[in-house]
Design an enzyme around this catalytic site. Structure first.
Site, PDB file in Angstrom:
ATOM      1  N   GLU A   1     -50.180  15.031  23.622  1.00 27.19           N
ATOM      2  CA  GLU A   1     -49.252  16.181  22.742  1.00 27.19           C
ATOM      3  C   GLU A   1     -48.880  15.238  21.724  1.00 27.19           C
ATOM      4  OE1 GLU A   1     -47.640  19.725  23.861  1.00 27.19           O
ATOM      5  OE2 GLU A   1     -49.509  20.516  24.671  1.00 27.19           O
TER       6      GLU A   1
ATOM      7  N   ARG B   1     -50.214  24.598  29.897  1.00 24.12           N
ATOM      8  CA  ARG B   1     -49.942  23.410  29.921  1.00 24.12           C
ATOM      9  C   ARG B   1     -51.213  22.579  29.845  1.00 24.12           C
ATOM     10  NH1 ARG B   1     -45.656  24.177  28.120  1.00 24.12           N
ATOM     11  NH2 ARG B   1     -43.439  23.376  29.198  1.00 24.12           N
TER      12      ARG B   1
ATOM     13  N   HIS C   1     -49.240  23.727  20.133  1.00 23.68           N
ATOM     14  CA  HIS C   1     -48.275  24.013  21.041  1.00 23.68           C
ATOM     15  C   HIS C   1     -47.216  25.019  20.647  1.00 23.68           C
ATOM     16  CE1 HIS C   1     -46.442  22.946  25.205  1.00 23.68           C
ATOM     17  NE2 HIS C   1     -46.229  24.086  25.049  1.00 23.68           N
TER      18      HIS C   1
END
Length: 322
Positions: A261, A232, A280
């Protein structure tokens, strides 16, 4: 009839599980508060990818029994509210460990072999300048430090051990005996960052792990250390990682996750050569997406209809099972 909301694309094999169980499902693409309030008001379950489910939306879901994440992180869901209302939160805990571990390995190799720089050298017609490249390195007999020893940490350890590395693990919630049974060495966080040649982060983001790695920790790492985060964003302080890379405090880094993000299009990270990035996507192989879709939908069906088949370790807030 049981009604399920699908928030984000789910593999057709997962949707088939809902169909075969005679569940009615709707696929939601508009995540505005107005739309979600309307569409979720009478659903019994939600299969959720990356959209946010905050309290103001959840409190309108009067029939909701379970939220099933398509993945293992759940910082996009208000867990406190789910706990308060005894709504289950499930993850796809068995689906993505191998895929993410492979992604970490690919970043390890790309960084220690200077794959990006070597590729660019050939493309601009300067292959004869290969001797100007920074030294490349092997994984063989290197110290690997894994921070967090859940399924993904274990999968990574297994792969690193096959390359004859020395794998060290820090996880305060895992007994040393289990770490040793996986052919790894338990170590403190403080010692691990000092001896590591390669570091991989596998932790949830919470108050304890926020900015776990800052300038202080980066300064204690070897100058040849390679740092990878597929867990994360926010566990590593990005601006201080930027400083470490620019000043050769560590060798290089790989990031699949970010504090914001997606990152801002003008992010200073994009100008750093000893850094590789992915959006991601560590868990988004074809095979893993199929497994996550199936597991996310199985979590829903089993929780509502067949608790004997439920993978109990997939339920985050186990108090709801009492």
């Amino acid at each position: 009839m049981t009604k399920v909301a699908i928030m984000g694309k789910i593999h057709e094999d997962g949707l088939k599980i809902l169909k075969d169980s005679k569940f009615n499902f709707i696929e939601i693409t508009d995540y505005s508060p107005k739309s979600l309030t309307k569409e979720l008001k009478d659903v019994h379950a939600i299969a959720l990818r990356t959209a946010e489910l905050r309290r103001e939306i959840l409190q309108e879901c009067k029939s909701l029994k379970i939220v099933s994440r398509h993945g293992v992180g759940y910082d996009n869901v208000d867990l406190n509210y789910l706990n308060k209302e005894k709504i289950a939160l499930a993850i796809t805990g068995t689906a993505n460990a191998v895929t993410v571990a492979e992604h970490v390995m690919s970043m390890f190799f790309s960084l220690c072999k200077l794959s990006k720089t070597s590729d660019q050298l050939v493309r601009i017609g300067k292959s004869k300048q290969k001797t100007s490249l920074q030294n490349t390195m092997e994984l063989y007999q290197k110290n690997i430090f894994i921070i967090g020893f859940g399924r993904t940490g274990k999968a990574l350890a297994k792969r690193c051990n096959s390359f004859e590395t020395k794998v060290y693990v820090f996880d305060p919630y895992i007994e040393s005996k289990l770490i040793k049974e996986n052919n790894c060495f338990p170590i403190s966080f403080e010692e691990g960052i000092k001896i590591a040649d390669f570091i991989s982060v596998h932790l949830p983001l919470n108050n304890e792990t926020k900015y776990l790695i800052t300038r202080k920790e980066l300064s204690q790492m070897k100058k040849t250390c390679i740092l990878v985060n597929t867990a994360r964003g926010g566990i590593i302080k990005e601006d201080e990682l930027l400083w470490a890379l620019q000043n050769q405090i560590i060798h290089s880094a790989g990031l699949d996750v970010f504090e914001q993000e997606p990152p801002d299009e003008n992010s200073p990270l994009f100008a750093i050569n000893n850094l590789i990035l992915s959006p991601h996507s560590a868990a988004l192989t074809l095979e893993c997406r199929q497994r996550m879709g199936v597991e996310a939908c199985n979590n829903i069906v089993n929780y509502l209809n067949r608790k004997t088949d439920l993978i109990l370790s997939n339920i985050v807030n186990k108090d709801v099972l009492k």
